[in-house]
Scaffold this motif. Sequence first.
Motif, PDB file in Angstrom:
ATOM      1  N   GLY A 151       0.738  -1.099  -0.026  1.00 57.86           N
ATOM      2  CA  GLY A 151      -0.149   0.076   0.090  1.00 57.86           C
ATOM      3  C   GLY A 151       0.738   1.381   0.090  1.00 57.86           C
ATOM      4  N   ALA A 152       2.076   1.258   0.828  1.00 56.14           N
ATOM      5  CA  ALA A 152       2.722   2.496   0.797  1.00 56.14           C
ATOM      6  C   ALA A 152       3.545   2.737  -0.579  1.00 56.14           C
ATOM      7  CB  ALA A 152       3.882   2.268   1.710  1.00 56.14           C
ATOM      8  N   VAL A 153       4.043   1.868  -1.201  1.00 58.35           N
ATOM      9  CA  VAL A 153       4.910   1.982  -2.509  1.00 58.35           C
ATOM     10  C   VAL A 153       3.998   1.922  -3.822  1.00 58.35           C
ATOM     11  CG1 VAL A 153       5.370  -0.400  -2.933  1.00 58.35           C
ATOM     12  CG2 VAL A 153       7.066   1.305  -3.146  1.00 58.35           C
ATOM     13  N   SER A 154       2.724   1.340  -3.780  1.00 60.41           N
ATOM     14  CA  SER A 154       1.786   1.233  -5.011  1.00 60.41           C
ATOM     15  C   SER A 154       1.611   2.519  -5.568  1.00 60.41           C
ATOM     16  CB  SER A 154       0.966   0.512  -4.859  1.00 60.41           C
ATOM     17  OG  SER A 154       0.057   0.275  -6.020  1.00 60.41           O
ATOM     18  N   GLU A 155       1.761   2.782  -6.740  1.00 59.37           N
ATOM     19  CA  GLU A 155       1.362   4.007  -7.689  1.00 59.37           C
ATOM     20  C   GLU A 155      -0.090   4.213  -8.149  1.00 59.37           C
ATOM     21  OE1 GLU A 155       4.316   3.918 -10.639  1.00 59.37           O
ATOM     22  OE2 GLU A 155       3.120   2.711 -11.896  1.00 59.37           O
ATOM     23  N   ILE A 156      -0.693   2.924  -7.779  1.00 62.50           N
ATOM     24  CA  ILE A 156      -2.296   2.751  -8.059  1.00 62.50           C
ATOM     25  C   ILE A 156      -2.926   2.184  -6.664  1.00 62.50           C
ATOM     26  CG2 ILE A 156      -2.055   2.107 -10.428  1.00 62.50           C
ATOM     27  CD1 ILE A 156      -2.242  -0.904  -9.588  1.00 62.50           C
ATOM     28  N   THR A 201      17.354  -2.944   5.986  1.00 62.88           N
ATOM     29  CA  THR A 201      16.363  -2.668   6.640  1.00 62.88           C
ATOM     30  C   THR A 201      15.465  -1.776   5.883  1.00 62.88           C
ATOM     31  OG1 THR A 201      17.659  -0.507   7.591  1.00 62.88           O
ATOM     32  CG2 THR A 201      17.978  -2.604   9.090  1.00 62.88           C
ATOM     33  N   CYS A 202      14.182  -1.674   6.673  1.00 58.72           N
ATOM     34  CA  CYS A 202      13.216  -0.856   5.623  1.00 58.72           C
ATOM     35  C   CYS A 202      11.967  -0.323   6.735  1.00 58.72           C
ATOM     36  CB  CYS A 202      12.435  -1.311   4.522  1.00 58.72           C
ATOM     37  SG  CYS A 202      11.316  -2.676   4.847  1.00 58.72           S
ATOM     38  N   ASP A 203      11.339   0.642   6.256  1.00 60.84           N
ATOM     39  CA  ASP A 203      10.048   0.889   7.085  1.00 60.84           C
ATOM     40  C   ASP A 203       8.942   0.807   6.021  1.00 60.84           C
ATOM     41  OD1 ASP A 203       7.739   2.202   8.190  1.00 60.84           O
ATOM     42  OD2 ASP A 203       8.987   3.831   9.118  1.00 60.84           O
ATOM     43  N   SER A 212      11.349   4.142   1.576  1.00 59.51           N
ATOM     44  CA  SER A 212      12.082   2.926   2.335  1.00 59.51           C
ATOM     45  C   SER A 212      11.627   1.637   1.706  1.00 59.51           C
ATOM     46  CB  SER A 212      11.777   2.963   3.631  1.00 59.51           C
ATOM     47  OG  SER A 212      12.536   2.102   4.345  1.00 59.51           O
ATOM     48  N   SER A 213      10.253   1.626   1.436  1.00 59.36           N
ATOM     49  CA  SER A 213       9.774   0.277   0.588  1.00 59.36           C
ATOM     50  C   SER A 213      10.443   0.313  -0.822  1.00 59.36           C
ATOM     51  CB  SER A 213       8.418   0.388   0.520  1.00 59.36           C
ATOM     52  OG  SER A 213       7.763   0.486   1.728  1.00 59.36           O
ATOM     53  N   ARG A 214      10.583   1.587  -1.533  1.00 62.22           N
ATOM     54  CA  ARG A 214      11.077   1.236  -2.937  1.00 62.22           C
ATOM     55  C   ARG A 214      12.324   0.774  -2.820  1.00 62.22           C
ATOM     56  NH1 ARG A 214      13.364   5.086  -6.851  1.00 62.22           N
ATOM     57  NH2 ARG A 214      12.361   4.888  -8.914  1.00 62.22           N
ATOM     58  N   ASP A 215      13.371   1.686  -1.869  1.00 60.94           N
ATOM     59  CA  ASP A 215      14.619   1.137  -1.579  1.00 60.94           C
ATOM     60  C   ASP A 215      14.856  -0.363  -1.612  1.00 60.94           C
ATOM     61  OD1 ASP A 215      15.422   3.668  -1.924  1.00 60.94           O
ATOM     62  OD2 ASP A 215      15.815   4.042   0.010  1.00 60.94           O
ATOM     63  N   ALA A 216      13.858  -1.135  -1.004  1.00 67.18           N
ATOM     64  CA  ALA A 216      13.836  -2.486  -0.611  1.00 67.18           C
ATOM     65  C   ALA A 216      13.682  -3.183  -1.840  1.00 67.18           C
ATOM     66  CB  ALA A 216      12.780  -2.956   0.327  1.00 67.18           C
TER      67      ALA A 216
END
Length: 207
Positions: free
Chosen positions: A44-49, A177-179, A185-189
């Motif tokens: 949910g945090a990283v999705s663009e839709i 590590t991620c949040d 942070s999720s995108r970096d993962a």
Amino acid sequence: MDYVGSDAPAAGPRRSDVLLPHGARGVKVVIVGGFGVGKTTMVGAVSEIPPLTTEETMTQAGVGIDHNPGAERKNTTTVALDFGRISINEELILYLFGTPGQERFWFLWNGIFEGALGAVVLVDTRRIEVCFEIITRLEDRRVPFVVAVNTFPEAPQHPVPALRTALALNESVPIITCDARDRSSSRDALLSLMGYLCTLAAAQESV
């Protein structure tokens, strides 16, 4: 009665919701982990839709079946999958599939992992033991993965070598590590996974 003229705009999905823009390559990535580690949150945090989620309220029917030590306050669970999308650049789009964490729903993994290029294993260090079987399943399926430690505020922090030993991971498997609540942070993962997959591909080409 009013009739729509031939020059009226055709109905259809919004441009932002089209699955695969022209010229882009779509890649399937799975977000996997135990119950309550943050899979739905990350998608949910990283999705663009607007993400597709299948979270349902937990009921008394699960008492004695579901074992959720350390996540007793969580009252919803994913019963099928989560789905989202993120464009890394104009040429690469990741389709994100979050797996259900409850063990009784793990039979759904067969379909979810079909065609997946790689996976992000989310870890809660308060309940690290729930990852053991998950990682074993990925290794058995030969699905490349990275381990992302979700930084819950009250979770203990361990050095990477200690985590690698506890999870019996090969030295080549990235641990980050991620949040899961944070988009960047999720995108970096996910980018870490893409980098790892590129490294694996390059190693295979050099053989």
